[in-house]
Design an enzyme around this catalytic site. Structure first.
Site, short mmCIF file in Angstrom:
data_model
loop_
_atom_site.label_atom_id
_atom_site.label_comp_id
_atom_site.label_asym_id
_atom_site.label_seq_id
_atom_site.Cartn_x
_atom_site.Cartn_y
_atom_site.Cartn_z
N HIS A 136 68.62 17.63 20.86
CA HIS A 136 69.54 18.15 21.88
C HIS A 136 70.07 19.52 21.44
O HIS A 136 70.49 19.69 20.29
CB HIS A 136 70.75 17.23 22.03
CG HIS A 136 70.43 15.88 22.59
ND1 HIS A 136 70.58 15.57 23.92
CD2 HIS A 136 69.96 14.76 22.00
CE1 HIS A 136 70.23 14.31 24.11
NE2 HIS A 136 69.86 13.79 22.97
N GLN B 120 69.84 6.61 20.76
CA GLN B 120 68.58 7.10 21.35
C GLN B 120 68.21 6.24 22.55
O GLN B 120 68.16 5.01 22.45
CB GLN B 120 67.45 7.06 20.31
CG GLN B 120 66.16 7.71 20.83
CD GLN B 120 65.03 7.71 19.79
OE1 GLN B 120 65.15 7.11 18.72
NE2 GLN B 120 63.94 8.37 20.12
N ASN C 8 69.21 11.93 17.92
CA ASN C 8 69.47 10.49 17.77
C ASN C 8 68.19 9.73 17.44
O ASN C 8 67.13 10.01 18.04
CB ASN C 8 70.04 9.94 19.09
CG ASN C 8 71.33 10.64 19.49
OD1 ASN C 8 72.14 10.99 18.64
ND2 ASN C 8 71.52 10.87 20.79
N HIS D 56 63.32 13.93 20.25
CA HIS D 56 63.84 15.14 20.90
C HIS D 56 65.09 15.60 20.17
O HIS D 56 65.81 14.81 19.57
CB HIS D 56 64.15 14.90 22.38
CG HIS D 56 65.00 13.70 22.63
ND1 HIS D 56 64.47 12.43 22.65
CD2 HIS D 56 66.33 13.57 22.85
CE1 HIS D 56 65.45 11.56 22.88
NE2 HIS D 56 66.58 12.22 23.00
N ASP E 51 68.35 19.44 30.26
CA ASP E 51 68.66 18.01 30.40
C ASP E 51 69.17 17.76 31.82
O ASP E 51 69.94 18.54 32.38
CB ASP E 51 69.73 17.63 29.37
CG ASP E 51 69.85 16.14 29.17
OD1 ASP E 51 69.57 15.68 28.06
OD2 ASP E 51 70.24 15.42 30.11
#
Ligand code: AMP
Ligand code: ZN
Length: 136
Positions: free
Chosen positions: A103, A95, A88, A101, A32
Protein backbone atom coordinates in the site's frame (compact mmCIF):
# COMPACT_ATOMS: atom_id res chain seq x y z
CA UNK A 1 3.30 -17.76 -12.49
CA UNK A 2 -0.18 -16.28 -12.55
CA UNK A 3 -3.01 -17.71 -10.45
CA UNK A 4 -6.20 -18.34 -12.41
CA UNK A 5 -8.73 -17.09 -9.87
CA UNK A 6 -6.70 -14.18 -8.52
CA UNK A 7 -8.15 -10.71 -9.12
CA UNK A 8 -4.80 -8.95 -8.60
CA UNK A 9 -3.15 -11.24 -11.19
CA UNK A 10 -5.83 -10.14 -13.64
CA UNK A 11 -5.47 -6.44 -12.75
CA UNK A 12 -1.66 -6.54 -12.76
CA UNK A 13 -1.62 -8.15 -16.19
CA UNK A 14 -4.24 -5.83 -17.68
CA UNK A 15 -7.09 -8.35 -18.03
CA UNK A 16 -9.21 -6.22 -15.69
CA UNK A 17 -8.95 -2.45 -16.17
CA UNK A 18 -7.59 -0.25 -13.40
CA UNK A 19 -6.44 3.31 -12.85
CA UNK A 20 -2.77 2.65 -13.49
CA UNK A 21 -0.16 5.10 -12.18
CA UNK A 22 2.87 3.14 -13.34
CA UNK A 23 3.59 -0.02 -15.31
CA UNK A 24 6.84 -1.79 -16.10
CA UNK A 25 7.99 -5.32 -16.88
CA UNK A 26 7.47 -6.52 -13.31
CA UNK A 27 4.84 -4.32 -11.67
CA UNK A 28 1.65 -2.34 -12.05
CA UNK A 29 0.77 0.43 -9.60
CA UNK A 30 -2.97 1.09 -9.34
CA UNK A 31 -5.29 3.33 -7.40
CA UNK A 32 -7.09 1.51 -4.58
CA UNK A 33 -10.87 1.35 -5.07
CA UNK A 34 -11.58 1.87 -1.35
CA UNK A 35 -8.92 4.45 -0.57
CA UNK A 36 -7.85 5.33 2.94
CA UNK A 37 -6.82 8.76 1.65
CA UNK A 38 -6.68 10.67 -1.64
CA UNK A 39 -4.24 8.84 -3.90
CA UNK A 40 -4.04 5.55 -1.94
CA UNK A 41 -2.38 3.16 -4.37
CA UNK A 42 -1.13 -0.42 -4.53
CA UNK A 43 2.05 -1.91 -6.00
CA UNK A 44 1.18 -5.23 -7.61
CA UNK A 45 3.81 -7.66 -8.93
CA UNK A 46 2.73 -9.15 -12.27
CA UNK A 47 3.69 -12.60 -11.00
CA UNK A 48 1.59 -14.21 -8.28
CA UNK A 49 3.04 -14.49 -4.79
CA UNK A 50 0.63 -14.93 -1.90
CA UNK A 51 2.60 -12.74 0.48
CA UNK A 52 6.01 -11.49 1.61
CA UNK A 53 7.09 -14.97 2.68
CA UNK A 54 6.78 -16.17 -0.91
CA UNK A 55 8.23 -13.08 -2.57
CA UNK A 56 11.71 -13.65 -4.05
CA UNK A 57 14.36 -11.38 -2.53
CA UNK A 58 15.14 -9.60 -5.79
CA UNK A 59 11.45 -8.80 -6.28
CA UNK A 60 11.26 -7.54 -2.70
CA UNK A 61 14.18 -5.20 -3.39
CA UNK A 62 12.49 -3.93 -6.56
CA UNK A 63 9.23 -3.32 -4.67
CA UNK A 64 10.99 -1.07 -2.16
CA UNK A 65 12.81 0.81 -4.92
CA UNK A 66 9.54 1.44 -6.71
CA UNK A 67 7.77 2.39 -3.47
CA UNK A 68 10.42 5.02 -2.83
CA UNK A 69 10.04 6.48 -6.33
CA UNK A 70 6.24 6.51 -6.15
CA UNK A 71 6.26 8.08 -2.68
CA UNK A 72 8.43 10.96 -3.88
CA UNK A 73 6.33 11.63 -7.00
CA UNK A 74 2.96 11.21 -5.28
CA UNK A 75 3.91 13.39 -2.32
CA UNK A 76 4.95 16.17 -4.65
CA UNK A 77 2.06 15.93 -7.12
CA UNK A 78 -0.66 15.46 -4.52
CA UNK A 79 0.95 17.90 -2.09
CA UNK A 80 0.79 15.32 0.67
CA UNK A 81 2.15 16.06 4.14
CA UNK A 82 3.45 12.55 4.80
CA UNK A 83 3.32 9.01 3.53
CA UNK A 84 2.72 5.49 4.86
CA UNK A 85 3.95 2.27 3.31
CA UNK A 86 1.78 -0.59 4.55
CA UNK A 87 2.11 -4.24 3.68
CA UNK A 88 -0.10 -6.92 5.26
CA UNK A 89 0.66 -10.65 5.36
CA UNK A 90 -1.96 -13.15 6.43
CA UNK A 91 -5.56 -12.68 7.54
CA UNK A 92 -4.46 -12.02 11.12
CA UNK A 93 -2.40 -9.09 9.89
CA UNK A 94 -5.29 -7.69 7.85
CA UNK A 95 -4.51 -9.13 4.42
CA UNK A 96 -7.75 -9.52 2.45
CA UNK A 97 -6.40 -10.13 -1.08
CA UNK A 98 -3.94 -13.01 -1.12
CA UNK A 99 -1.66 -11.62 -3.84
CA UNK A 100 1.31 -9.69 -2.44
CA UNK A 101 0.80 -5.94 -2.57
CA UNK A 102 2.31 -2.85 -1.01
CA UNK A 103 0.00 0.00 0.00
CA UNK A 104 1.15 3.53 -0.86
CA UNK A 105 -0.83 5.89 1.35
CA UNK A 106 -0.32 9.64 1.03
CA UNK A 107 -1.15 11.43 4.28
CA UNK A 108 -2.68 14.85 4.75
CA UNK A 109 -3.04 16.94 7.87
CA UNK A 110 -6.44 16.17 9.34
CA UNK A 111 -7.15 13.32 6.92
CA UNK A 112 -8.82 11.58 9.83
CA UNK A 113 -7.01 8.29 9.27
CA UNK A 114 -5.30 6.24 11.94
CA UNK A 115 -2.69 3.83 10.64
CA UNK A 116 -0.85 2.34 13.54
CA UNK A 117 -1.11 0.28 16.72
CA UNK A 118 -1.73 0.66 20.42
CA UNK A 119 1.69 0.84 22.13
CA UNK A 120 2.11 -2.00 24.63
CA UNK A 121 4.40 -2.69 27.58
CA UNK A 122 7.32 -5.09 27.90
CA UNK A 123 10.00 -5.90 30.47
CA UNK A 124 13.75 -6.11 29.80
CA UNK A 125 13.53 -9.87 30.50
CA UNK A 126 10.83 -10.32 27.87
CA UNK A 127 12.81 -8.28 25.35
CA UNK A 128 15.86 -10.48 26.04
CA UNK A 129 13.83 -13.67 25.62
CA UNK A 130 12.34 -12.48 22.31
CA UNK A 131 15.73 -11.35 21.05
CA UNK A 132 17.18 -14.80 21.84
CA UNK A 133 14.30 -16.59 20.17
CA UNK A 134 14.80 -14.63 16.95
CA UNK A 135 18.55 -14.51 16.78
CA UNK A 136 19.71 -17.87 18.21
P1 AMP B 1 -5.15 -5.81 2.11
O1 AMP B 1 -6.18 -5.63 3.21
O2 AMP B 1 -3.77 -5.41 2.53
O3 AMP B 1 -5.21 -7.19 1.51
O4 AMP B 1 -5.55 -4.77 1.02
C1 AMP B 1 -6.38 -5.05 -0.06
C2 AMP B 1 -6.66 -3.73 -0.73
O5 AMP B 1 -7.10 -3.99 -2.05
C3 AMP B 1 -7.76 -2.91 -0.05
O6 AMP B 1 -7.24 -1.61 0.24
C4 AMP B 1 -8.87 -2.86 -1.09
O7 AMP B 1 -9.55 -1.64 -1.08
C5 AMP B 1 -8.10 -3.05 -2.38
N1 AMP B 1 -8.84 -3.64 -3.49
C6 AMP B 1 -9.56 -4.78 -3.47
N2 AMP B 1 -10.05 -5.04 -4.71
C7 AMP B 1 -9.60 -4.04 -5.51
C8 AMP B 1 -9.77 -3.73 -6.90
N3 AMP B 1 -10.48 -4.51 -7.69
N4 AMP B 1 -9.17 -2.63 -7.39
C9 AMP B 1 -8.43 -1.83 -6.57
N5 AMP B 1 -8.23 -2.06 -5.27
C10 AMP B 1 -8.83 -3.15 -4.74
ZN1 ZN C 1 -2.34 -13.18 -8.08
Amino acid sequence: MKKADCIFCKIANGEIPSKTLHEDENFRVILDLSPATRGHALILPKEHYDNLYELPEDTAARVMKLAKKMAVVMTEKLQADGFNLVQNNGETAGQTVMHFHMHLIPRYEEDGQHIGWNPGEVTQEELEEIKKKITE
